[in-house]
Scaffold this motif. Structure first.
Motif, mmCIF file in Angstrom:
data_model
loop_
_atom_site.group_PDB
_atom_site.id
_atom_site.type_symbol
_atom_site.label_atom_id
_atom_site.label_comp_id
_atom_site.label_asym_id
_atom_site.label_seq_id
_atom_site.Cartn_x
_atom_site.Cartn_y
_atom_site.Cartn_z
ATOM 1 N N VAL A 1 0.883 -1.161 0.000
ATOM 2 C CA VAL A 1 0.000 0.000 0.000
ATOM 3 C C VAL A 1 0.921 1.211 0.000
ATOM 4 O O VAL A 1 1.650 1.452 0.963
ATOM 5 N N VAL A 2 0.920 1.936 -1.114
ATOM 6 C CA VAL A 2 1.913 2.992 -1.317
ATOM 7 C C VAL A 2 1.258 4.333 -1.647
ATOM 8 O O VAL A 2 0.062 4.396 -1.960
ATOM 9 N N ALA A 3 2.080 5.366 -1.608
ATOM 10 C CA ALA A 3 1.621 6.718 -1.921
ATOM 11 C C ALA A 3 1.091 6.771 -3.356
ATOM 12 O O ALA A 3 1.630 6.119 -4.245
ATOM 13 N N PRO A 4 0.052 7.578 -3.562
ATOM 14 C CA PRO A 4 -0.579 7.643 -4.885
ATOM 15 C C PRO A 4 0.135 8.609 -5.837
ATOM 16 O O PRO A 4 -0.491 9.453 -6.472
ATOM 17 N N HIS A 5 1.446 8.486 -5.930
ATOM 18 C CA HIS A 5 2.197 9.343 -6.851
ATOM 19 C C HIS A 5 1.728 9.106 -8.284
ATOM 20 O O HIS A 5 1.240 8.016 -8.615
ATOM 21 N N PRO A 6 1.930 10.077 -9.142
ATOM 22 C CA PRO A 6 1.620 9.846 -10.559
ATOM 23 C C PRO A 6 2.478 8.700 -11.102
ATOM 24 O O PRO A 6 3.572 8.425 -10.590
ATOM 25 N N VAL A 7 1.987 8.063 -12.140
ATOM 26 C CA VAL A 7 2.711 6.950 -12.751
ATOM 27 C C VAL A 7 4.132 7.376 -13.135
ATOM 28 O O VAL A 7 5.069 6.584 -13.038
ATOM 29 N N SER A 8 4.311 8.630 -13.529
ATOM 30 C CA SER A 8 5.641 9.097 -13.944
ATOM 31 C C SER A 8 6.687 8.906 -12.847
ATOM 32 O O SER A 8 7.850 8.629 -13.136
ATOM 33 N N VAL A 9 6.286 9.009 -11.588
ATOM 34 C CA VAL A 9 7.227 8.791 -10.479
ATOM 35 C C VAL A 9 7.645 7.330 -10.439
ATOM 36 O O VAL A 9 8.829 7.004 -10.336
ATOM 37 N N TYR A 10 6.669 6.419 -10.541
ATOM 38 C CA TYR A 10 6.980 4.998 -10.474
ATOM 39 C C TYR A 10 7.577 4.454 -11.775
ATOM 40 O O TYR A 10 8.057 3.329 -11.802
ATOM 41 N N LEU A 11 7.585 5.264 -12.831
ATOM 42 C CA LEU A 11 8.353 4.903 -14.025
ATOM 43 C C LEU A 11 9.840 5.110 -13.780
ATOM 44 O O LEU A 11 10.676 4.457 -14.390
ATOM 45 N N GLU A 12 10.168 6.012 -12.876
ATOM 46 C CA GLU A 12 11.569 6.324 -12.557
ATOM 47 C C GLU A 12 12.165 5.340 -11.553
ATOM 48 O O GLU A 12 13.347 5.052 -11.595
ATOM 49 N N HIS A 13 11.351 4.879 -10.612
ATOM 50 C CA HIS A 13 11.830 3.954 -9.572
ATOM 51 C C HIS A 13 10.651 3.271 -8.909
ATOM 52 O O HIS A 13 9.531 3.780 -8.926
ATOM 53 N N HIS A 14 10.936 2.108 -8.329
ATOM 54 C CA HIS A 14 9.928 1.423 -7.525
ATOM 55 C C HIS A 14 9.722 2.231 -6.247
ATOM 56 O O HIS A 14 10.562 3.056 -5.887
ATOM 57 N N PRO A 15 8.627 2.009 -5.528
ATOM 58 C CA PRO A 15 8.439 2.749 -4.275
ATOM 59 C C PRO A 15 9.615 2.552 -3.304
ATOM 60 O O PRO A 15 10.153 1.448 -3.178
ATOM 61 N N TYR A 16 9.980 3.639 -2.675
ATOM 62 C CA TYR A 16 11.000 3.645 -1.630
ATOM 63 C C TYR A 16 10.287 3.560 -0.273
ATOM 64 O O TYR A 16 9.069 3.761 -0.194
ATOM 65 N N PRO A 17 11.020 3.320 0.818
ATOM 66 C CA PRO A 17 10.364 3.233 2.134
ATOM 67 C C PRO A 17 9.450 4.415 2.466
ATOM 68 O O PRO A 17 8.368 4.216 3.017
ATOM 69 N N ALA A 18 9.856 5.618 2.115
ATOM 70 C CA ALA A 18 9.036 6.793 2.424
ATOM 71 C C ALA A 18 7.700 6.782 1.687
ATOM 72 O O ALA A 18 6.762 7.476 2.089
ATOM 73 N N ASP A 19 7.604 5.999 0.612
ATOM 74 C CA ASP A 19 6.374 5.910 -0.180
ATOM 75 C C ASP A 19 5.418 4.837 0.330
ATOM 76 O O ASP A 19 4.289 4.743 -0.146
ATOM 77 N N ILE A 20 5.871 3.992 1.250
ATOM 78 C CA ILE A 20 5.126 2.785 1.627
ATOM 79 C C ILE A 20 4.380 2.982 2.953
ATOM 80 O O ILE A 20 4.992 3.270 3.973
ATOM 81 N N PHE A 21 3.048 2.793 2.912
ATOM 82 C CA PHE A 21 2.250 2.858 4.131
ATOM 83 C C PHE A 21 2.343 1.545 4.904
ATOM 84 O O PHE A 21 2.521 1.543 6.105
ATOM 85 N N TRP A 22 2.144 0.424 4.191
ATOM 86 C CA TRP A 22 2.346 -0.886 4.802
ATOM 87 C C TRP A 22 2.434 -1.937 3.725
ATOM 88 O O TRP A 22 2.085 -1.695 2.570
ATOM 89 N N VAL A 23 2.947 -3.109 4.122
ATOM 90 C CA VAL A 23 3.057 -4.235 3.192
ATOM 91 C C VAL A 23 2.374 -5.453 3.791
ATOM 92 O O VAL A 23 2.270 -5.583 5.019
ATOM 93 N N ILE A 24 1.919 -6.335 2.897
ATOM 94 C CA ILE A 24 1.200 -7.545 3.301
ATOM 95 C C ILE A 24 1.796 -8.729 2.550
ATOM 96 O O ILE A 24 1.990 -8.655 1.326
ATOM 97 N N GLU A 25 2.072 -9.786 3.282
ATOM 98 C CA GLU A 25 2.528 -11.039 2.683
ATOM 99 C C GLU A 25 1.520 -12.130 3.037
ATOM 100 O O GLU A 25 1.140 -12.274 4.204
ATOM 101 N N TYR A 26 1.085 -12.869 2.039
ATOM 102 C CA TYR A 26 0.294 -14.075 2.248
ATOM 103 C C TYR A 26 1.276 -15.231 2.282
ATOM 104 O O TYR A 26 2.106 -15.363 1.381
ATOM 105 N N SER A 27 1.211 -16.045 3.322
ATOM 106 C CA SER A 27 2.242 -17.062 3.532
ATOM 107 C C SER A 27 1.667 -18.448 3.719
ATOM 108 O O SER A 27 0.763 -18.652 4.507
ATOM 109 N N ASN A 28 2.257 -19.357 2.995
ATOM 110 C CA ASN A 28 2.001 -20.770 3.176
ATOM 111 C C ASN A 28 3.370 -21.425 3.228
ATOM 112 O O ASN A 28 3.934 -21.581 4.296
#
Length: 187
Positions: A88-115
């Motif tokens: 779950v990341v910041a809603p930056h314009p696509v142009s930002v995420y064309l330059e780089h994947h989200p960095y920690p400052a862009d991330i609200f939280w992460v979820i892993e489904y595990s088996n």
């Protein structure tokens, strides 16, 4: 010489990206964790179905306040670029995420489904996400039908770990939003 006396090469995110661009990893499902290129477990049907359903649910609940990235890389450090099931990341314009994947400052939280990846998610990824100061990390244990919520990141892992099987949770970034735990666990 024994394996314990050998020095292993640690890869950087830049090295990893060059390998991807050169097609070296094109036939492999991998992610970069602490400088090591790690195979990712194939998704079973429950993993794929639950994570897709929950990503759709988050989109409906959070709307345009966020971007929901499914199984896409996040760049956390010079040597870690995991691919969480949901970020779950910041809603930056696509142009930002064309330059780089989200960095920690862009991330609200992460979820892993595990088996089959439960040990990796509870141990290695826990430390990697915490060291990057990701505010919260959710692990859905598909074997026990339990959500494990991690908060208060420290350099060696999260200080708080709380299991849930029912109720609702308010994410730290959106305290006014009640997320139904049952949607994570049952679709």
């Amino acid at each position: 010489m024994t394996p314990s006396t050998l020095n292993a090469t640690k890869w950087t995110v830049d090295d990893y990206h060059r390998m991807i661009e050169a097609g070296i990893l094109s036939d492999r499902q991998v992610e970069l964790l602490n400088g090591v290129i790690v195979d990712m477990s194939p998704e079973g049907t429950s993993h794929a179905a639950y994570s897709q359903d929950f990503a759709d649910y988050l989109r409906s609940v959070l709307g345009n306040r966020v971007r929901i990235r499914e199984a896409k890389p996040v760049t956390l450090s010079p040597n870690s670029e995991p691919e969480p099931d949901i970020a779950v990341v910041a809603p930056h314009p696509v142009s930002v995420y064309l330059e780089h994947h989200p960095y920690p400052a862009d991330i609200f939280w992460v979820i892993e489904y595990s088996n089959s990846s439960l040990t990796k998610d509870l141990e290695a990824k826990n430390v990697i996400y915490a060291a990057a100061s990701i505010p919260e990390y959710w692990v859905v244990n598909l074997k026990t039908k339990e959500l494990i919520l991690f908060r208060e990141p420290q350099p060696t892992g999260y200080r708080l770990q709380t299991p849930y099987t029912a109720e609702t949770i308010a994410p730290l970034a959106f305290p006014e939003v009640a997320i139904a735990v049952s949607r994570l666990l049952n679709g």
